[in-house]
Design an enzyme around this catalytic site. Structure first.
Site, PDB file in Angstrom:
ATOM      1  N   SER A  14      -5.460 -20.960 -24.851  1.00 47.49           N
ATOM      2  CA  SER A  14      -4.969 -21.166 -23.484  1.00 47.49           C
ATOM      3  C   SER A  14      -5.174 -22.617 -23.079  1.00 47.49           C
ATOM      4  O   SER A  14      -6.308 -23.098 -23.025  1.00 47.49           O
ATOM      5  CB  SER A  14      -5.726 -20.264 -22.505  1.00 47.49           C
ATOM      6  OG  SER A  14      -5.505 -20.733 -21.180  1.00 47.49           O
ATOM      7  N   HIS A  20       0.829  -1.216   0.000  1.00 45.05           N
ATOM      8  CA  HIS A  20       0.000   0.000   0.000  1.00 45.05           C
ATOM      9  C   HIS A  20       0.861   1.263   0.000  1.00 45.05           C
ATOM     10  O   HIS A  20       0.451   2.310   0.489  1.00 45.05           O
ATOM     11  CB  HIS A  20      -0.980   0.004   1.187  1.00 45.05           C
ATOM     12  CG  HIS A  20      -2.071  -1.028   1.026  1.00 45.05           C
ATOM     13  ND1 HIS A  20      -3.213  -0.791   0.299  1.00 45.05           N
ATOM     14  CD2 HIS A  20      -2.173  -2.302   1.463  1.00 45.05           C
ATOM     15  CE1 HIS A  20      -3.981  -1.874   0.322  1.00 45.05           C
ATOM     16  NE2 HIS A  20      -3.358  -2.810   1.017  1.00 45.05           N
ATOM     17  N   THR A  21       2.054   1.142  -0.523  1.00 46.32           N
ATOM     18  CA  THR A  21       2.934   2.300  -0.680  1.00 46.32           C
ATOM     19  C   THR A  21       2.887   2.825  -2.112  1.00 46.32           C
ATOM     20  O   THR A  21       3.205   3.985  -2.347  1.00 46.32           O
ATOM     21  CB  THR A  21       4.393   1.911  -0.368  1.00 46.32           C
ATOM     22  OG1 THR A  21       4.664   0.672  -1.020  1.00 46.32           O
ATOM     23  CG2 THR A  21       4.612   1.755   1.122  1.00 46.32           C
ATOM     24  N   ASP A  22       2.481   1.977  -3.054  1.00 49.26           N
ATOM     25  CA  ASP A  22       2.585   2.366  -4.478  1.00 49.26           C
ATOM     26  C   ASP A  22       1.756   3.608  -4.815  1.00 49.26           C
ATOM     27  O   ASP A  22       2.242   4.517  -5.464  1.00 49.26           O
ATOM     28  CB  ASP A  22       2.257   1.187  -5.405  1.00 49.26           C
ATOM     29  CG  ASP A  22       0.890   0.563  -5.162  1.00 49.26           C
ATOM     30  OD1 ASP A  22       0.281   0.856  -4.106  1.00 49.26           O
ATOM     31  OD2 ASP A  22       0.426  -0.217  -6.003  1.00 49.26           O
ATOM     32  N   ASP A  48       3.706  -5.152 -11.050  1.00 54.46           N
ATOM     33  CA  ASP A  48       3.634  -6.527 -11.551  1.00 54.46           C
ATOM     34  C   ASP A  48       4.320  -6.670 -12.906  1.00 54.46           C
ATOM     35  O   ASP A  48       5.085  -7.600 -13.140  1.00 54.46           O
ATOM     36  CB  ASP A  48       2.170  -6.962 -11.699  1.00 54.46           C
ATOM     37  CG  ASP A  48       1.413  -6.878 -10.392  1.00 54.46           C
ATOM     38  OD1 ASP A  48       2.043  -6.596  -9.353  1.00 54.46           O
ATOM     39  OD2 ASP A  48       0.192  -7.097 -10.414  1.00 54.46           O
ATOM     40  N   SER A 101      -0.653 -13.661 -12.389  1.00 52.11           N
ATOM     41  CA  SER A 101      -0.712 -14.387 -13.662  1.00 52.11           C
ATOM     42  C   SER A 101      -1.099 -13.431 -14.787  1.00 52.11           C
ATOM     43  O   SER A 101      -0.734 -13.643 -15.949  1.00 52.11           O
ATOM     44  CB  SER A 101      -1.730 -15.525 -13.581  1.00 52.11           C
ATOM     45  OG  SER A 101      -3.048 -15.028 -13.511  1.00 52.11           O
ATOM     46  N   SER A 102      -1.808 -12.353 -14.451  1.00 58.39           N
ATOM     47  CA  SER A 102      -2.247 -11.433 -15.508  1.00 58.39           C
ATOM     48  C   SER A 102      -1.058 -10.690 -16.119  1.00 58.39           C
ATOM     49  O   SER A 102      -0.934 -10.624 -17.342  1.00 58.39           O
ATOM     50  CB  SER A 102      -3.294 -10.451 -14.975  1.00 58.39           C
ATOM     51  OG  SER A 102      -2.774  -9.658 -13.940  1.00 58.39           O
ATOM     52  N   LEU A 119      -0.632 -13.723  -7.437  1.00 61.79           N
ATOM     53  CA  LEU A 119       0.770 -13.901  -7.847  1.00 61.79           C
ATOM     54  C   LEU A 119       0.992 -13.343  -9.251  1.00 61.79           C
ATOM     55  O   LEU A 119       2.010 -13.569  -9.872  1.00 61.79           O
ATOM     56  CB  LEU A 119       1.161 -15.381  -7.768  1.00 61.79           C
ATOM     57  CG  LEU A 119       1.074 -15.949  -6.345  1.00 61.79           C
ATOM     58  CD1 LEU A 119       1.350 -17.450  -6.328  1.00 61.79           C
ATOM     59  CD2 LEU A 119       2.031 -15.234  -5.402  1.00 61.79           C
ATOM     60  N   TYR A 179      -9.902  -0.792  -0.486  1.00 58.10           N
ATOM     61  CA  TYR A 179      -8.788  -0.199  -1.214  1.00 58.10           C
ATOM     62  C   TYR A 179      -9.086   1.261  -1.540  1.00 58.10           C
ATOM     63  O   TYR A 179      -8.296   2.159  -1.275  1.00 58.10           O
ATOM     64  CB  TYR A 179      -8.552  -1.008  -2.492  1.00 58.10           C
ATOM     65  CG  TYR A 179      -7.469  -0.494  -3.405  1.00 58.10           C
ATOM     66  CD1 TYR A 179      -6.141  -0.852  -3.195  1.00 58.10           C
ATOM     67  CD2 TYR A 179      -7.777   0.331  -4.481  1.00 58.10           C
ATOM     68  CE1 TYR A 179      -5.140  -0.390  -4.041  1.00 58.10           C
ATOM     69  CE2 TYR A 179      -6.791   0.792  -5.333  1.00 58.10           C
ATOM     70  CZ  TYR A 179      -5.470   0.426  -5.114  1.00 58.10           C
ATOM     71  OH  TYR A 179      -4.497   0.882  -5.948  1.00 58.10           O
TER      72      TYR A 179
HETATM   73  P1  ADP Z   1      -3.670 -12.544 -10.763  1.00 55.83           P
HETATM   74  O1  ADP Z   1      -2.973 -11.585 -11.664  1.00 55.83           O
HETATM   75  O2  ADP Z   1      -3.411 -12.271  -9.318  1.00 55.83           O
HETATM   76  O3  ADP Z   1      -3.424 -13.978 -11.091  1.00 55.83           O
HETATM   77  P2  ADP Z   1      -5.963 -11.402 -12.060  1.00 55.83           P
HETATM   78  O4  ADP Z   1      -7.424 -11.456 -11.793  1.00 55.83           O
HETATM   79  O5  ADP Z   1      -5.310 -10.080 -12.182  1.00 55.83           O
HETATM   80  O6  ADP Z   1      -5.241 -12.287 -10.935  1.00 55.83           O
HETATM   81  O7  ADP Z   1      -5.646 -12.184 -13.402  1.00 55.83           O
HETATM   82  C1  ADP Z   1      -6.147 -13.483 -13.603  1.00 55.83           C
HETATM   83  C2  ADP Z   1      -6.787 -13.587 -14.977  1.00 55.83           C
HETATM   84  O8  ADP Z   1      -5.756 -13.516 -15.998  1.00 55.83           O
HETATM   85  C3  ADP Z   1      -7.458 -14.911 -15.218  1.00 55.83           C
HETATM   86  O9  ADP Z   1      -8.774 -14.902 -14.710  1.00 55.83           O
HETATM   87  C4  ADP Z   1      -7.432 -14.996 -16.729  1.00 55.83           C
HETATM   88  O10 ADP Z   1      -8.446 -14.205 -17.302  1.00 55.83           O
HETATM   89  C5  ADP Z   1      -6.117 -14.340 -17.092  1.00 55.83           C
HETATM   90  N1  ADP Z   1      -5.033 -15.335 -17.289  1.00 55.83           N
HETATM   91  C6  ADP Z   1      -3.843 -15.368 -16.681  1.00 55.83           C
HETATM   92  N2  ADP Z   1      -3.095 -16.400 -17.125  1.00 55.83           N
HETATM   93  C7  ADP Z   1      -3.828 -17.044 -18.052  1.00 55.83           C
HETATM   94  C8  ADP Z   1      -3.612 -18.190 -18.886  1.00 55.83           C
HETATM   95  N3  ADP Z   1      -2.495 -18.901 -18.844  1.00 55.83           N
HETATM   96  N4  ADP Z   1      -4.618 -18.552 -19.723  1.00 55.83           N
HETATM   97  C9  ADP Z   1      -5.755 -17.834 -19.776  1.00 55.83           C
HETATM   98  N5  ADP Z   1      -6.000 -16.763 -19.018  1.00 55.83           N
HETATM   99  C10 ADP Z   1      -5.060 -16.351 -18.166  1.00 55.83           C
HETATM  100 MG    MG Z   2      -3.355  -9.464 -11.814  1.00 55.80          MG
END
Ligand code: ADP
Ligand code: MG
Length: 391
Positions: free
Chosen positions: A73, A40-42, A178, A132-133, A130, A228
């Site tokens: 995917s 919460h510094t960003d 990120d 993934s987005s 973590l 937030y």
């Molecule tokens: P986080 O970034 O913390 O994992 P987010 O809600 O920001 O959570 O991002 C997750 C979303 O990113 C998933 O619901 C999906 O829509 C997309 N996503 C990430 N990786 C993949 C992947 N390998 N295949 C399809 N969608 C993905």
């Molecule tokens: Mg994300």
């Protein structure tokens, strides 16, 4: 014989690509991340200290003669496509919007990516905090640029394009952390990011005898968004009130712990506690980066513990599940420090632990967590991994 691929996922995307398109793709990957300290510094123009984790998103890619992008995917068993010469899709949280977003942003910024065929897979748990987005954006962005003939990709631009994609095409107003760390991380380093200047410094972090343990509560709290926004407003209010005594401050980043001690009386509760968290968390983040550089893990651990207490008591963004995990491991033999990581109200904790104590610490955390919350947390061990790259 070709040498074996470094990850089963790399093999999976390559094989799936081969089956569908009958050609050998190029392979790209980008990691997820965890924030060591600086929470919460960003949005207060402050500092964060994330690192890339051992889990990545892989993209197999070849260019096309037209400007259509086809994506598949393996995680979601889903396909999508878009045309870079056609109209953009509506803003959406659909998985393909992350890829379409970065492709269109790069296009607008002049890189003119070619059409491409992409097969995607990740071992980062989706939606677990973590990132993934960002990994998806950065891996896909790097793949699109590379197969379009841009072999020297500017990592800062790539990260900014990922952030812009998430803002404009997905609708998540994320910071730059990120995407920065996914695009720029180095093995055995954390990345100290100055969220005002957007400068990033590589901080060496060689954990020879220690591991990083991520424990996921599995909780996704609905409170996160409203809280937030409320915290952001409280920080702005704190800045406004402190300006009476400190006219030159632009954000809480500009307030030192000493300033705060002097002028705390200007702030009513809970603003006082919110400001106290941010001001000291910035200080802790800078100290932790120095301590890491000096190899002083004990100091890093102490700062992590303080950070958690501050997030729990002053900033009030923890939750019972996060507190259980921190409580369970704190003081256990081999544990250097532990805290919640990410925005709060769920998500994960991060713990630095001696390698030979990992199993007993996971067992302790699982036991207390199950006793209080009737299920098991998910454990994930990581080192500080490399940023996005081509295989
Ligand atoms: P986080 O970034 O913390 O994992 P987010 O809600 O920001 O959570 O991002 C997750 C979303 O990113 C998933 O619901 C999906 O829509 C997309 N996503 C990430 N990786 C993949 C992947 N390998 N295949 C399809 N969608 C993905
Ligand atoms: Mg994300």
């Amino acid at each position: 014989m070709t040498s074996p691929l470094p990850s089963p996922l790399a093999e999976q995307v390559e094989t799936a690509f081969w089956h569908r398109y009958g050609e050998r793709p190029r392979l790209f990957c980008a990691p997820g991340r965890v924030n060591l300290i600086g929470e919460h510094t960003d949005y207060n123009d402050g500092f964060v200290l994330p690192m890339a984790i051992d889990r990545s998103t892989w993209v197999a890619a070849t260019p096309r003669a037209d400007r259509r992008v086809e994506l598949h995917s393996l995680n979601l068993h889903a396909r999508a496509h878009f045309d870079l010469d056609g109209p953009a899709g509506k803003q959406s949280h659909q998985w393909s919007a992350y890829v379409e977003g970065i492709a269109r942003v790069l296009d607008k910024w002049g890189a003119r990516p070619k059409g491409a065929n992409l097969v995607i897979a990740t071992d980062i748990p989706l939606g677990a905090g973590l990132s993934s987005s960002a990994a998806l954006e950065i891996a896909a962005g790097l793949a699109l640029l590379s197969v379009s003939g841009h072999e020297e990709v500017d990592r800062v631009q790539l990260a900014r394009a990922g952030q812009k994609a998430e803002h404009d095409y997905v609708g998540t107003k994320c910071g730059i952390m990120d995407q920065y760390v996914s695009a720029m991380a180095r093995v055995d380093h954390a990345l100290l990011i100055d969220c005002r200047s957007l400068d990033a410094k590589q901080i060496p972090m060689k954990l020879t005898d220690h591991a990083l343990l991520i424990l996921d509560t599995g909780v996704k709290h609905e409170l996160a968004t409203s809280a937030y926004n409320q915290r952001r407003a409280e920080c702005e209010e704190g800045t406004r009130l402190l300006r009476r005594a400190l006219p030159n401050i632009r954000a809480l980043r500009d307030v030192t712990p000493k300033d705060l001690e002097q002028h705390e009386h200007l702030l009513p509760d809970p603003i006082r506690r919110r400001v106290r968290h941010v001001v000291h968390e910035n200080e802790r983040t800078l100290r932790a980066s120095r301590a890491l550089k000096e190899g002083n893990l004990t100091e890093v651990g102490r700062l992590m513990a303080e950070s958690h207490q501050s997030l729990r008591d002053d900033y009030e963004v923890s939750c019972p599940e996060l507190d259980t995990l921190v409580e369970a491991v704190t003081g256990q033999p081999g544990v250097i420090g532990s805290r919640m990581t990410g925005g709060g109200f769920g998500g994960s904790t991060i713990t630095i632990v001696r390698k030979d104590a990992v199993e007993s610490v996971i067992a302790k955390a699982t036991e207390l967590f199950a006793q209080r919350h009737q299920r098991d947390p998910r454990a994930l061990l990581t080192t500080a991994a490399a940023g996005a790259r081509e295989l």
